[in-house]
Scaffold this motif. Structure first.
Motif, PDB file in Angstrom:
ATOM      1  N   VAL A   1       0.860  -1.177   0.000  1.00 32.37           N
ATOM      2  CA  VAL A   1       0.000   0.000   0.000  1.00 32.37           C
ATOM      3  C   VAL A   1       0.897   1.228   0.000  1.00 32.37           C
ATOM      4  O   VAL A   1       2.001   1.212   0.554  1.00 32.37           O
ATOM      5  CB  VAL A   1      -0.941  -0.011   1.225  1.00 32.37           C
ATOM      6  N   VAL A   2       0.444   2.310  -0.625  1.00 35.37           N
ATOM      7  CA  VAL A   2       1.251   3.525  -0.773  1.00 35.37           C
ATOM      8  C   VAL A   2       0.825   4.559   0.269  1.00 35.37           C
ATOM      9  O   VAL A   2      -0.368   4.864   0.392  1.00 35.37           O
ATOM     10  CB  VAL A   2       1.120   4.116  -2.194  1.00 35.37           C
ATOM     11  N   LEU A   3       1.807   5.082   1.024  1.00 32.18           N
ATOM     12  CA  LEU A   3       1.582   6.165   1.974  1.00 32.18           C
ATOM     13  C   LEU A   3       2.227   7.443   1.449  1.00 32.18           C
ATOM     14  O   LEU A   3       3.250   7.400   0.761  1.00 32.18           O
ATOM     15  CB  LEU A   3       2.193   5.839   3.345  1.00 32.18           C
ATOM     16  N   GLU A   4       1.612   8.561   1.753  1.00 31.65           N
ATOM     17  CA  GLU A   4       2.231   9.852   1.469  1.00 31.65           C
ATOM     18  C   GLU A   4       2.778  10.428   2.774  1.00 31.65           C
ATOM     19  O   GLU A   4       2.140  10.317   3.818  1.00 31.65           O
ATOM     20  CB  GLU A   4       1.212  10.838   0.878  1.00 31.65           C
ATOM     21  N   TYR A   5       3.983  11.020   2.739  1.00 33.89           N
ATOM     22  CA  TYR A   5       4.503  11.686   3.943  1.00 33.89           C
ATOM     23  C   TYR A   5       4.468  13.189   3.740  1.00 33.89           C
ATOM     24  O   TYR A   5       4.818  13.697   2.683  1.00 33.89           O
ATOM     25  CB  TYR A   5       5.898  11.192   4.312  1.00 33.89           C
TER      26      TYR A   5
END
Length: 724
Positions: free
Chosen positions: A229-233
């Protein structure tokens, strides 16, 4: 033709110098001297990092598990396995699949909760459900956020018919988008029309990276436990000081949005979260940049120089030699310039390293919190102070102490200053150095040394304060000058000035300040021999309601409060004890510790108390004090010193009371002098001085004769004092 040749040479040299700079300043994605790889992750860019000092804060700390094969990377705070990190503001981690009624699968697993962290789920993810006649819901504490419904095809018997063309379009598999900024959700299932058979079937749902899902065989996912899954920081809660280590950061060759998501501009590459992290791309290294002609690299761009298609005529030898000389000259200039640029960058990095090492970040934190008087603090450059002190020549040394060496210097504006150079730069000493800046910036008193500024970009920290020309009180007490000696009146005035400064620190400053190292060598004398209290390296400020500090024992033997030495609790009365030793020095002229005295009297405090107890005060007084002072006034000061040296801190007076008593003694001396000047015919005056605060009563009687003045001390014994 000569001009054309020179142009070719110039273009060549420009290209060479740019190439040198590109190599010298090659962009790095990780912080210097930090690991940038863990297992299959070949780049771990800052703000992420492995090891102390390599990451922004705990949220971005990477733990590399080398026990796995290959090694695996995990986020320290969340425990999530990291699969990939992008400087575009995203990272890919593993996320749990939520199962229901599936053999050998746990049914209580949920996607990770990243609420409160700098991370949110990217909208490039898709919420996906696989099952038959089932509704999968994303919810937040029971409130639906999103969901999808998959239907069944009872005639399908293989994966190719269950998932035709490996698609997820509602048949046994459904997908939906998610809300922006999502950081937490629960996954639940509902059967259509309360179909009990559907409820018993295996079904599962998960949030997944869309690109990964489209390239994966859907039928194999049931055998997995996790999916990517892709997270944004987002760094909007951090300041430039947090990210770059400085408030004076100005973005160069990069762009950032309101969430501190940054990227290098076109024509540049590297890590925008590092100082000077975006470096120029040398497009000329790509042979296809210029299909014809000469490629010339420029910052963020390049140009193609097209040669003159006309045939080059024969050039005589003289022109060739001239062109060669000029070309060599340009080459040397280009190499020298490149060397200077590289050296300057190295010097800047070195200064930044020293700035952090010497407590610059701590000082900036103090500046931002308002604890330091910014108007009084100036940051000097190392170049300015090198020039001011003749490169810290030994001829400029004013004195040396436990915390550093003090040099005399002259600034460019003609001001004479004292420059304190710290000896050690480990964590504790740097803390004392920054503490001295903080303490001095809060003090506004004529009898306290004024701070002018500091320099933190050198290997050891430097403190600049006003120059006090006449040395220390200790020098005048223990090494008297035949041409100048400390009279009784001067000693009394100096004691009053020091007491007034300590009284101000204890009770009149914005926060009470304990000096913790009062001694005669820390009392300086200015051009008019006025006292200036100095050396606040071990001082501490306390809150109004604090009565003491519990610390490691600091101080100088001979001046150290025995009560503090035993308990490690420093109070304002500990400064009073040290001041009492200074009073004893002023009265006796003897050192605080001396091996010339007997073993039990090596400490001046003990020696002084024993002498007072045995009525031997006038056997130990300094000759200058005996010559100038009136006996009853000397006795009053001596009794005050005894009270300051009381072994029980509670029985000692406060510095405010000490200052008041000393001023009263001085006023009485001046009053008697005034009476004798106004009435010269009066040779003998009977006086009675009563002061309840002093706890001193002295009187003098005698016949008035022309032969001289009488003194009460001829018949009056020493006053009673209490040493308990």
């Amino acid at each position: 033709m000569v001009g054309q040749l020179l142009l070719h040479i110039t273009l060549f040299l420009w290209s060479m110098s740019n190439a040198l700079l590109a190599v010298a300043s090659e962009a790095s994605l990780a912080k210097p001297n930090c690991l940038s790889q863990c297992g299959n992750i070949t780049q771990i860019p800052y703000p992420f990092g492995i090891g102390a000092g390599c990451y922004l804060d705990d949220w971005f700390q990477i733990i590399c598990d080398n026990s796995a094969s290959p090694p695996k990377a995990f986020l320290n705070r969340t425990g999530l396995e990291v699969l990939e990190i992008s400087l575009g503001g995203t990272l890919t981690v593993t996320s749990a699949i939520t199962f229901s009624n599936c053999n050998n699968k746990k049914s209580d697993r949920q996607a990770p909760n990243v609420f409160g962290s700098p991370f949110v789920y990217s909208q490039s993810n898709r919420f996906t459900s696989i099952g038959c006649e089932v509704i999968a819901l994303m919810s937040d504490f029971g409130k639906p956020l999103a969901g999808c419904y998959s239907i069944c095809d009872n005639t399908a018997h293989s994966s190719s018919t269950i998932f035709p063309n490996n698609s997820c379009s509602g048949l046994h598999c459904c997908q939906t988008t998610i809300l922006k900024g999502l950081s937490f959700f629960d996954t639940t299932f509902r059967a259509m029309l309360n179909d009990s058979e559907s409820e018993k079937e295996c079904k599962y749902a998960f949030l997944v990276d869309r690109d990964w899902f489209m390239s994966t065989n859907i039928s194999t996912i049931v055998d997995m436990d996790n999916v990517p899954v892709v997270l944004e920081y987002q760094l909007r809660q951090y300041s430039a000081q947090d990210i770059y280590g400085t408030y004076n950061f100005s973005p160069q060759n990069m762009t950032c949005n309101n969430h501190w998501q940054c990227s290098c501009k076109t024509g540049y590459q590297g890590n925008p979260y590092l100082l000077d992290g975006c470096q120029d791309i040398d497009e000329c290294l790509n042979s296809s940049s210029c299909r014809a002609g000469t490629c010339i690299n420029r910052p963020g761009d390049f140009v193609c120089y097209q040669p003159d298609p006309r045939p080059i005529r024969r050039i005589n030898v003289a022109v060739l030699v001239a062109g060669g000389v000029i070309g060599l000259l340009f080459l040397l200039i280009g190499a020298w310039w490149s060397h200077k640029v590289i050296k300057k960058r190295k010097d800047n990095k070195r200064k930044q390293k020293f700035f952090k090492q010497n407590g610059g970040l701590l000082l900036e934190k103090q500046l931002s919190s308002g604890e330091v008087n910014v108007e009084k603090i100036k940051l000097f450059s190392s170049k300015d102070l090198d020039k001011a002190t003749d490169k810290f020549s030994i001829d400029r040394i004013l004195g040396q102490g436990g915390q550093g060496t003090v040099y005399k210097g002259m600034l460019s504006d003609g001001r004479i200053v004292a420059v304190k150079k710290s000896k050690i730069v480990d964590g504790g000493e740097v803390g004392q150095f920054i503490n001295e800046i903080v303490i001095l910036s809060q003090i506004i008193h004529r009898n306290v040394v004024k701070i002018l500024g500091c320099c933190l970009e050198t290997e050891v920290p430097l403190l600049v304060y006003e120059f006090i020309p006449n040395g220390t009180l200790s020098q005048y007490i223990h090494h008297p000058d035949e041409e100048f000696s400390l009279t009784w009146e001067m000693r009394l005035r100096i004691a009053i000035e020091v007491a007034g400064a300590l009284s101000y620190l204890h009770s009149a400053a914005s926060f009470p300040i304990y000096h913790r190292d009062i001694k005669s060598s820390n009392i300086l004398l200015d051009e008019k021999y006025r006292a200036k209290v100095a050396d606040f390296g071990t001082s501490r400020s306390v809150s109004i309601d604090q009565t003491h500090l519990t610390t490691l024992v600091h101080g100088t033997f001979g001046y150290l409060d025995p009560e503090y030495f035993q308990s490690s609790q420093f109070t304002e009365k500990s400064d009073v004890y040290s001041f009492g030793v200074v009073l004893a020095e002023l009265l006796t002229g003897q050192k605080p510790v001396s091996f010339m005295r007997s073993q039990e009297s090596r400490s001046l405090a003990t020696y002084f108390l024993l002498s007072m107890e045995n009525n031997l005060l006038f056997d130990i007084l300094d000759s200058q004090v005996m010559k100038d002072g009136r006996k009853e006034k000397i006795t009053a000061v001596a009794n005050l010193a005894v009270r300051c040296l009381n072994l029980n801190g509670r029985n000692r007076p406060t510095m405010k009371e000490v200052a008041v008593e000393l001023e009263g003694i001085q006023l009485s001396v001046r009053a008697e002098t005034y009476v004798q000047q106004v009435f010269p015919e009066v040779r003998c005056v009977q006086t009675k001085e009563i002061n309840e605060v002093w706890d001193v009563v002295s009187s003098s009687t005698g016949a008035c004769t022309d032969g001289g003045t009488g003194s009460s001390f001829d018949v009056q014994p020493l006053l009673f004092f209490n040493t308990q």
